[in-house]
Design a protein around this motif. Sequence first.
Motif, PDB file in Angstrom:
ATOM      1  N   GLY A 696       0.821  -1.208   0.000  1.00  0.00           N
ATOM      2  CA  GLY A 696       0.000   0.000   0.000  1.00  0.00           C
ATOM      3  C   GLY A 696       0.850   1.250   0.000  1.00  0.00           C
ATOM      4  N   ALA A 708      -3.803   1.823  -2.920  1.00  0.00           N
ATOM      5  CA  ALA A 708      -3.163   1.931  -1.608  1.00  0.00           C
ATOM      6  C   ALA A 708      -4.190   1.747  -0.499  1.00  0.00           C
ATOM      7  N   ASP A 711      -5.200  -1.924  -0.036  1.00  0.00           N
ATOM      8  CA  ASP A 711      -4.193  -2.727   0.649  1.00  0.00           C
ATOM      9  C   ASP A 711      -4.106  -2.372   2.128  1.00  0.00           C
TER      10      ASP A 711
END
Length: 869
Positions: A696, A708, A711
């Motif tokens: 991320g 991002a 994640d």
Amino acid sequence: MARNPVSRHELIQRRRDSGFVGRRHELAAFRENLLRGTGSDTYQFLFHVHGLAGVGKSALLRQWESAARQEGAVTAVVGDDVHSVMEAMETISVQLRRQGCALKAFDTQLSRYRQKCHEADAASAAQAGGSGGCGPMGPAEPAGPSSSSVLAAQFGVAGLGLLPGVGALSGVVRPEHVASGLDLARSALSSRLRNHEDVQLVLSPVKVLTPHFLADLRAVSERRPWVVLFFDTYERTAPLLDVWLRDMLVCEAHGPVPMNVQATLSGQGPLDVSCWGDSLDLVTEVGLRLFTADEARSLLANRAVTNERVVEVILRLSGHLPVLLDALARSRPHDADTVGDPSDTAVERFLKWETDPARRDTILACALPLRVDEDTYRTLAPASAAEDFAWLRGLPFLTDQGGRLRYHDVIRTPMLRVQRARSPVQWRRRHNQLASVFGEWRRDQERRLAPQEHWDDAAWRDLRLNETYHQLCAEEIAALPEALYDTVRACGHSVESLRRWAQVLLQAGQDSDGEHLIRAGQRLLDAAGRTSGEVEALTFLLAIPRLGTKGRALAHALRGRRHRLDQQNSRALADYGAALTLDPGLARAYAGRGRTHQVMHRFAAALADYDSAIRLDPSDSRYLINRSSVLFNVRRYEEALADLDRALDLDHHNTWALQFRGLLRHRMHQHEAAVNDFTDAITIDPEGAWAYAARGDVHLALGRHAAALADLNHSLALEPDAAWPRCWRGEAYRALGRYDEARADFECAIELLPKCGWFSYQSALLMRSTGAPGEAERWQRAKEIYENQALGEPGFADLARSNLLVLLCAMPDWERAEEQLRVFLAHGPSRHQIVEALDDLADLQRTVPVDAERLAPILDRLEDACELP
């Protein structure tokens, strides 16, 4: 099915209020208690059977177990072959599974515990301190605002934990290895494991697993009328199990225990008052004494032994001890003409009454091993008796422990004494034969295992223990150096292993009349029960002249590791130096000394030691990973990357190395390659919270804010209390314009790690973007952190000087920023350090408006310095 109209707590209170102490006649009392039901104030849930060895405690427990099963109970017996609470719970689980009452949740968690221990073993070394890093993998006082710098620096610290002896060779993180610096160890573990529950599982396995164990017992208790647990030979296991059993059965510290769960403790002496003192009124004591003359005669009559001369001889030889009475009576002797010699022992007389010479010899031979299974029996029995294992199993002085038979000590001890005195040559020959057989079985087991897996394999350890025992009984002087070497290795493996090897030394000394072995075994056994036991044991072993050079070198290396984990670096270096003087080819000693040098920020010395370790053992990927972490510390990124490439060539599925390489590539602006490494790590371990978080952060650097966020959400779902992913998610929220959520994440990160300047820095940037109050206080807090770190440890200071420069530009305080630039460059930063500062300033320009005219000369100076050779 038993009902629980009152809770255990209520019953305890009633019992104490009434002052009730229940006593019954052995078996009748136990049966009556089962029939009484759990609602009665006189119902007993905890028994303690005690008496001299041979008085019949184990026999009574077998009768109680049989009575319980007749009432529909599910039962388990725990003997003295367990060496920890974990093993006791596992033993119970195995036996209940055989009765159709598996403890499924506990078994799953136990398997998970062992897996997590292997994954997290390196984190025990992190408590020794950091080496310039910060963040999830490093100390709790991070140094920088640059997320990529932080990520890479933290791996420069944590990779060191993969040292031999601390890494996969030990196979498990021991709670005693994180007794000091627990918060730091927990921080390091958090980064290596998937979530907070995994960290707690590794650090406090008994605390975490016992509730699962009890939950499964509760489920079993709902299906069966009774769950009855027996703890035999409790005088040996009490030091390990006392507190756990008291907390579980009386205090209910791990959760409620159903009333139809009973426990019986059986040992020679009284319960430890220091542990059970406040609970003794809840324990039903059953004291067993020697048989009276009438009881003894009744037993003999039941065995059809009625000849008065024979009866008198048996009564005299047995001393009315039930186990001897039964053993002697089982042979049904009818002629006492040859048994009048009062010097004869009960065992000798019993053997004379066994008329079959082959069986008589087999009884003696099978007393030699610590335990007898059918394979061992066939090794010892003559051909004519090879199929008679069922006969041996039926003898009254043998008890079955998980399919293996154990002679009662009252019978076995004199049998061994008789054999040793009668024919020392035969004594040595048979023990050598058994040592050879166990050695052959051990080597066969080794063919199924990788070399580093030997000590983690319970079957291998058991075979090696038995082999060692018989070698010591046969030839103590010749066998002692190798036995001591194995004891050193046991110290490095676990407290449980040390305890087992100490007991083998003690047992071999008692059985072969070896005073030195007895003293050594007892000394090591005492050390195993103390917090400082590993150092005590190794120091004691080093003082024994018979420990060979190889063993002495390893003992110094292991003691050095223990000193390093206890942050006694000078002592650690002395021990590692002593190890290498004795054995210059001991790669693990070089690696351990390199680790110590690194935590002391002696990077050149650390590199030299890792170079030696790799030269001696180039196939060990851990040495390469460790050296790469030092190379990162000194900003030699290309060489660090080369080491990680080599390590992954040796071990393609090493998720730790994959993540480290991903972070390094991220730092080197190889972002797509970094994403690939993290993705590979996630493919191998789909629940690895850290890999999601790091990927991320790379997505953040690439401007992929939605990716991002996905994640980082995944990472925080697995590990909600991870501070760095929380902050990075705040950055993603800010970039997406979701300011309230960004603010909440930054505040949470600051609360989790209040001494991290990066979090205050990010929070201040958000306040500037939104006009929220409190910005000045956040800038000031971050500045104070960096100023303190710039004066501290070198590994923190170089990064802190760069961070302080970026912070002053952000505030902005241009005059101080220009002064800080001169300070930063005066310390001779590497090219990579300068590039990191440029990256951080570029991130600053993208986040908030900055006076380009004032920033330009600073950027020019940094770029000029970056071009210098």
